[in-house]
Design an enzyme around this catalytic site. Structure first.
Site, short mmCIF file in Angstrom:
data_model
loop_
_atom_site.label_atom_id
_atom_site.label_comp_id
_atom_site.label_asym_id
_atom_site.label_seq_id
_atom_site.Cartn_x
_atom_site.Cartn_y
_atom_site.Cartn_z
N ARG A 51 -16.92 1.03 -30.33
CA ARG A 51 -16.83 -0.12 -29.41
C ARG A 51 -15.68 -0.02 -28.41
O ARG A 51 -15.21 -1.02 -27.88
CB ARG A 51 -16.75 -1.44 -30.17
CG ARG A 51 -17.98 -1.68 -31.02
CD ARG A 51 -18.02 -3.07 -31.58
NE ARG A 51 -19.22 -3.20 -32.41
CZ ARG A 51 -19.28 -2.79 -33.67
NH1 ARG A 51 -18.22 -2.27 -34.26
NH2 ARG A 51 -20.40 -2.91 -34.34
N LYS B 282 -15.97 2.74 -13.33
CA LYS B 282 -17.44 2.81 -13.42
C LYS B 282 -17.82 4.06 -14.20
O LYS B 282 -17.43 5.17 -13.82
CB LYS B 282 -18.05 2.87 -12.01
CG LYS B 282 -18.08 1.53 -11.30
CD LYS B 282 -18.90 1.60 -10.02
CE LYS B 282 -18.90 0.27 -9.30
NZ LYS B 282 -19.59 0.35 -7.98
N GLU C 137 -15.94 10.75 1.69
CA GLU C 137 -15.42 9.53 1.05
C GLU C 137 -14.00 9.23 1.56
O GLU C 137 -13.61 8.08 1.69
CB GLU C 137 -15.42 9.67 -0.48
CG GLU C 137 -16.79 9.90 -1.10
CD GLU C 137 -17.63 8.63 -1.29
OE1 GLU C 137 -17.16 7.53 -0.96
OE2 GLU C 137 -18.78 8.76 -1.77
N LYS D 43 -8.57 2.57 -2.80
CA LYS D 43 -9.53 2.29 -3.88
C LYS D 43 -8.90 1.35 -4.91
O LYS D 43 -9.55 0.40 -5.39
CB LYS D 43 -9.98 3.60 -4.55
CG LYS D 43 -10.85 3.40 -5.78
CD LYS D 43 -12.30 3.65 -5.56
CE LYS D 43 -13.16 3.16 -6.71
NZ LYS D 43 -14.13 4.09 -7.17
N GLU E 274 -17.19 -5.73 -9.08
CA GLU E 274 -18.02 -5.73 -7.87
C GLU E 274 -18.86 -7.00 -7.71
O GLU E 274 -20.07 -6.96 -7.56
CB GLU E 274 -18.93 -4.48 -7.84
CG GLU E 274 -19.43 -4.17 -6.43
CD GLU E 274 -20.17 -2.85 -6.33
OE1 GLU E 274 -19.63 -1.81 -6.75
OE2 GLU E 274 -21.30 -2.86 -5.82
N ARG F 180 -15.49 -5.36 -3.53
CA ARG F 180 -15.60 -3.96 -3.95
C ARG F 180 -16.84 -3.28 -3.37
O ARG F 180 -16.88 -2.07 -3.20
CB ARG F 180 -15.58 -3.85 -5.49
CG ARG F 180 -15.61 -2.41 -5.98
CD ARG F 180 -15.31 -2.25 -7.46
NE ARG F 180 -15.46 -0.87 -7.87
CZ ARG F 180 -15.08 -0.38 -9.04
NH1 ARG F 180 -14.50 -1.16 -9.94
NH2 ARG F 180 -15.26 0.90 -9.33
N ASN G 198 -19.20 0.77 -0.76
CA ASN G 198 -20.55 1.36 -0.65
C ASN G 198 -20.95 1.60 0.80
O ASN G 198 -22.13 1.84 1.09
CB ASN G 198 -21.58 0.44 -1.32
CG ASN G 198 -21.31 0.31 -2.80
OD1 ASN G 198 -20.74 1.22 -3.42
ND2 ASN G 198 -21.67 -0.82 -3.38
N HIS H 262 -28.10 6.90 -0.25
CA HIS H 262 -28.91 6.98 -1.48
C HIS H 262 -30.38 7.14 -1.15
O HIS H 262 -31.10 7.88 -1.83
CB HIS H 262 -28.72 5.72 -2.34
CG HIS H 262 -27.41 5.69 -3.08
ND1 HIS H 262 -26.80 4.51 -3.45
CD2 HIS H 262 -26.61 6.68 -3.51
CE1 HIS H 262 -25.67 4.80 -4.08
NE2 HIS H 262 -25.53 6.10 -4.12
N HIS I 45 -23.87 14.41 -2.68
CA HIS I 45 -23.70 12.97 -2.50
C HIS I 45 -22.88 12.64 -1.24
O HIS I 45 -23.29 11.84 -0.40
CB HIS I 45 -23.03 12.38 -3.75
CG HIS I 45 -22.71 10.93 -3.63
ND1 HIS I 45 -23.67 9.95 -3.56
CD2 HIS I 45 -21.50 10.30 -3.54
CE1 HIS I 45 -23.08 8.78 -3.44
NE2 HIS I 45 -21.76 8.95 -3.42
N1 GLY Z 1 -17.75 4.32 -6.01
C1 GLY Z 1 -17.67 2.96 -5.66
C2 GLY Z 1 -16.96 2.12 -6.68
O1 GLY Z 1 -16.31 2.64 -7.55
O2 GLY Z 1 -17.05 0.93 -6.61
#
Ligand code: GLY
Length: 369
Positions: free
Chosen positions: A124, A146, A188, A230, A240, A244, A248, A255, A268
């Site tokens: 967990r 993420k 990026e 970031k 998000e 956030r 994107n 995408h 990507h």
């Molecule tokens: N790659 C976009 C984010 O981490 O929100």
């Protein structure tokens, strides 16, 4: 211990540092040891990264007294799967990683996403450390928590938010990257300038060739600035719910291109680069973009980073319509409204729900040749 560049991700009790410095891999053990306090660690690395850099990391962990084992998986996106995660959970058991243990992700985006997901679910949730080795992972995926795997349901639909305890970045490691993959990461970096920081964009314009050729000082600065931006978004909106999503920028269009080309034609970052051109075109078309120079400046920087600028097709309008329909059918689209992050000026973007399919199709076609 202070490192040449340090950025903090501000999340209250779960705040964590991002350490950035040339040669830092050799000090990773000393940076990590106080966080995991004598517990066992499992290093999860792709086989290529382990071959290039595994000895340096292992020596550093040994000299800091961190008992650990290193497990590898085959490099590449297909490894980002539940079946690989299951093998890694078995490795956790075999190596006695208990609730006080830690998982160290060592590699690019696949390693970070996969190892983070393994850490989020094992018992967990146990301690997790990110040591990214690719430019894309350094400036994006290693920061912000993420994690996840792909499945038959789609890419990145199974996952968890799992923040690391710290991120250790040695920008020198990009020197062993494939050149095309490295340049894709620069898309990026460019993105951060457009969405948040005109000065960082101008700095990139002044140092584009140094960055494109991997000059170590330029890379270290670009990584630190990207992480600073970031980190701000993650601190503001960890899960998000709002701002956030600005990260994107270029991604909805990108995408769609990646899916259309079955993830084989573009890396990507390359698809995101083309997607940013499309997004800027859509902003212009809708009268949202007030800064007339942004489109040309973005285009010129993408070109100097030697990124693809357009998608080649013999069926421009048919493909534009198909991709627009795919955007509408996307699982993330609510009630027929497509959401796009659109620039209004250099360093400023807004999220807009677009219902004008014709404008979206024209924006797609604007970067077809
Ligand atoms: N790659 C976009 C984010 O981490 O929100």
């Amino acid at each position: 211990m202070s490192t040449p560049h340090q950025v903090n991700v501000a999340l209250g009790e779960r705040s964590y540092p991002i350490h950035i410095g040339a040669g830092l891999l050799a000090q990773a053990g000393a940076l990590i040891a106080p966080l995991i306090k004598g517990s066992r660690a499992l290093v999860i690395a792709d086989a290529t990264v382990a071959k290039h850099h595994g000895t340096t990391l292992t020596a550093s962990l040994n000299s800091a007294g961190i008992a650990h084992a290193l497990v590898t998986f085959p490099a590449g996106e297909p490894s980002k799967s539940l079946s690989t995660a299951d093998l890694l959970w078995q490795a956790c058991a075999a190596n006695h990683i208990d609730r006080s243990g830690a998982i160290i992700a060592f590699g690019g985006g696949v390693s970070g996403d996969l190892a983070g997901f393994v850490a989020a679910a094992w018992m967990r949730g146990i301690n997790f450390i990110q040591i990214p080795t690719t430019l894309l992972a350094m400036v994006d995926s290693s920061v912000g928590g993420k994690t996840g795997v792909n499945s038959a349901a789609g890419k990145n639909l199974i996952g968890a938010f799992k923040q690391p305890r710290c991120v250790v970045i040695d920008p020198r490691l990009v020197s062993t990257m494939d050149g095309r993959e490295y340049r894709a990461g620069l898309a990026e970096v460019l993105k951060y300038g457009v969405i948040k920081d005109p000065n960082f964009f101008a700095w990139q314009e002044a140092h584009a060739e140094a960055l494109a050729t991997g000059d170590p000082t330029a890379v270290a600065y670009a990584v630190a600035e990207s992480c600073r931006i970031k980190a701000w978004y993650v601190g503001e909106d960890e899960t998000e719910q709002g701002v956030r999503a600005h990260l994107n920028y270029g991604h909805t269009f990108g995408h769609a291109l990646e899916r259309e080309t079955k993830y084989t034609r573009y890396l990507h970052g390359e698809a995101v680069g083309i997607g940013m051109r499309m997004a800027a075109n859509l902003a212009q078309r809708l009268g949202l973009l007030k800064d007339a120079t942004l489109v040309a400046r973005q285009h010129a920087l993408l070109q100097r980073y030697q990124l693809p600028l357009a998608h080649t097709t013999d069926h421009k309008s048919a493909l534009a319509e198909t991709l627009t329909k795919h955007c509408l059918l996307d699982k993330k689209v609510a009630a027929g409204r497509m959401r796009f992050v659109l620039p209004t000026a250099m360093g400023m973007v807004e999220t807009h729900e677009i219902i004008d399919g014709a404008a979206v199709a024209s924006a797609f076609a604007s970067a077809f040749e």
